[in-house]
Write a protein that holds these residues in place. Structure first.
Motif, PDB file in Angstrom:
ATOM      1  N   MET A  86       0.841  -1.191   0.000  1.00 44.06           N
ATOM      2  CA  MET A  86       0.000   0.000   0.000  1.00 44.06           C
ATOM      3  C   MET A  86       0.879   1.245   0.000  1.00 44.06           C
ATOM      4  O   MET A  86       1.898   1.289   0.676  1.00 44.06           O
ATOM      5  CB  MET A  86      -0.919  -0.008   1.222  1.00 44.06           C
ATOM      6  N   PRO A  87       0.462   2.297  -0.725  1.00 48.54           N
ATOM      7  CA  PRO A  87       1.303   3.505  -0.812  1.00 48.54           C
ATOM      8  C   PRO A  87       1.198   4.364   0.439  1.00 48.54           C
ATOM      9  O   PRO A  87       0.107   4.698   0.890  1.00 48.54           O
ATOM     10  CB  PRO A  87       0.734   4.233  -2.032  1.00 48.54           C
ATOM     11  N   PHE A 113      -3.983   2.721 -12.384  1.00 46.94           N
ATOM     12  CA  PHE A 113      -3.999   1.256 -12.422  1.00 46.94           C
ATOM     13  C   PHE A 113      -3.107   0.666 -11.341  1.00 46.94           C
ATOM     14  O   PHE A 113      -3.430  -0.351 -10.736  1.00 46.94           O
ATOM     15  CB  PHE A 113      -3.544   0.777 -13.800  1.00 46.94           C
ATOM     16  N   SER A 114      -1.991   1.315 -11.060  1.00 47.03           N
ATOM     17  CA  SER A 114      -1.056   0.822 -10.054  1.00 47.03           C
ATOM     18  C   SER A 114      -1.428   1.258  -8.643  1.00 47.03           C
ATOM     19  O   SER A 114      -0.842   0.779  -7.677  1.00 47.03           O
ATOM     20  CB  SER A 114       0.369   1.298 -10.375  1.00 47.03           C
ATOM     21  N   GLY A 167       2.653   6.963  -9.637  1.00 46.16           N
ATOM     22  CA  GLY A 167       3.450   6.568 -10.792  1.00 46.16           C
ATOM     23  C   GLY A 167       2.624   6.221 -12.001  1.00 46.16           C
ATOM     24  O   GLY A 167       3.132   6.242 -13.126  1.00 46.16           O
ATOM     25  N   GLY A 168       1.348   5.913 -11.805  1.00 42.28           N
ATOM     26  CA  GLY A 168       0.487   5.564 -12.930  1.00 42.28           C
ATOM     27  C   GLY A 168      -0.361   6.702 -13.438  1.00 42.28           C
ATOM     28  O   GLY A 168      -1.281   6.466 -14.250  1.00 42.28           O
TER      29      GLY A 168
END
Length: 457
Positions: free
Chosen positions: A1-2, A22-23, A27-28
């Motif tokens: 998890m971010p 999507f990620s 970054g996505g």
């Protein structure tokens, strides 16, 4: 998890965030789309922003990101009395700088989110493209709400059984959302609170409530630095946020105001009002210049940028000690008076006592014991949709058959029970004294009974 870890000499916070990429992280993001940061409502977290994240009008046109505030959701932090909306604005700035986010739009839902968004826009104007504020609160908490919050929080944190906890949770639903709420949404809210805000996490509850109850008005000079386009959305049926404060905010920021007819508290969650909010917001942002979301390449370090923000905050408040604080610590941005900081710190110590042994409304697997609608309804008083409690229920078994010539007497119609001030009783902190009996029970009972000759006097 971010997560984004914010650490300094006097503070540590791990801020959880989610996105529609999507990620699941930044970054996505599509650099051709603008970014919208959605700030969740008070006493909830980013998981309650699903009406926005699942709306194609927002999901297909924008990069969406949402952060859990430091005492909400999956975020974790050290408890501190130095916590106000300026600290939350610094958290948002540090997260954005750490993730190298391009300037973004802000959609703020309800009280704490709005106070955070306004302070962020004043301290970091180059990072904010626009503001949308849903249900603008009063500059300082209204007296009746302060009193209700004070008693609800204490009863909530010191509930000793499931019935008491469900009762205070239902009172909280009525206070925040109003009485006109669907049973499904009510069950989901109470289940969420049982899972994430139970009495064993009462320090987080108290710290989050303190940000709301001890807030102060935004300094007048700070309004001069909020030059972004602003949209104010207000529910005209919201008793906790009178319309006059939304009109005053719209006048201060030279913004437009949109009223949601029949909208109460937490406009972003009920299906009907959430769709209206999303539609109005998409139209508002579509009229602004379209921005890209290319990763930011800052010209100065994070420490230097936060030092500039501290200097600006010193200009707003006149507190010359701010410039000497650690710029990479969010707690350095706290503007609470010393007596309030001390009061909040002592309050956290008090609530921390016995926290690990408090009542837990969960099964061993970490799930709620039952849904609120599945509770047994044999209580003497039953809460209805208008907020009143009515006498009801049957406590004696009915006869199996009624004699042919005897008709049952009609029962009296139940009348509402009016509770004085409409508030719950304050929860106690100190348990009642317990007495130890060293003599036999027969002697104790005999000594407590009156003498026979006294009965005839």
């Amino acid at each position: 998890m971010p997560f984004v870890d914010l650490h300094s000499s006097d503070d540590f916070a791990s801020i959880f965030y989610t996105s529609n990429s999507f990620s699941g992280n930044v970054g996505g993001f599509d650099p051709a789309k603008p970014t919208v940061c959605i700030l969740h409502p008070t006493f909830l977290d980013s998981s309650w922003l699903y009406p926005q994240f699942n709306d194609p009008r927002l999901d297909s046109e924008f990069n969406l990101i949402a952060f859990d505030m430091r005492v909400a959701g999956k975020s974790e932090c050290r408890s501190s009395g130095r916590h106000d909306s300026w600290v939350e604005a610094a958290d948002l700035a540090l997260c954005a700088l750490s993730l190298r986010l391009a300037p973004f739009h802000i959609l703020a839902m309800e009280g704490n989110a709005i106070n955070c968004a306004l302070r962020f826009a004043a301290l970091f104007p180059e990072m904010c493209l626009s503001l949308a504020l849903c249900n603008v609160p009063a500059p300082m908490e209204l007296k009746w709400i302060y009193t209700a919050y004070d008693e609800l929080i204490q009863t909530w944190c010191f509930a000793e059984d499931l019935e008491s906890y469900e009762h205070v949770a239902m009172e909280s639903v009525t206070l925040t959302f109003g009485s006109d709420i669907s049973p499904e949404l009510r069950d989901d809210l109470i289940a969420y609170w049982e899972t994430t805000m139970h009495p064993r996490k009462r320090c987080r509850i108290v710290e989050q409530a303190s940000v709301t109850m001890h807030r102060s008005p935004l300094p007048a000079e700070a309004y001069n630095y909020i030059t972004q386009p602003v949209l104010v959305i207000h529910g005209d049926a919201n008793e906790a946020c009178p319309r006059k404060y939304a009109e005053r905010m719209a006048q201060e920021l030279k913004s437009i105001i949109y009223s949601v007819k029949g909208g109460g508290g937490y406009l972003s969650i009920p299906q009907g009002t959430a769709s209206i909010v999303n539609q109005v917001y998409v139209k508002f942002v579509s009229r602004l210049p379209r921005a890209r979301s290319d990763p930011l390449d800052p010209s100065i370090s994070i420490e230097e940028r936060m030092q500039e923000a501290l200097a600006k905050l010193e200009q707003f408040t006149g507190n010359t000690a701010l410039r000497m604080r650690d710029p990479v610590s969010s707690l350095s941005f706290c503007c609470l008076p010393d007596e309030i900081i001390h009061q909040q710190a002592e309050q956290l110590k008090l609530y921390r006592k016995g926290q690990s042994l408090a009542f837990l409304p969960l099964t061993p697997t970490g799930r709620p014991i039952r849904r609120y609608s599945e509770r047994p309804r044999d209580d003497w008083f039953e809460s209805k949709t208008e907020g009143m409690s009515y006498a009801g229920g049957r406590f004696f078994s009915e006869p199996t058959a009624t004699p042919r010539n005897d008709r049952p007497l009609p029962l009296p119609k139940p009348e509402p029970l009016i509770v004085e001030d409409g508030r719950l009783r304050r929860g106690g902190f100190i348990p009642a004294d317990k007495y130890v009996v060293n003599r036999s029970m027969a002697k104790v009972v005999a000594s407590s009974q009156p003498k026979l000759h006294q009965l005839f006097l």
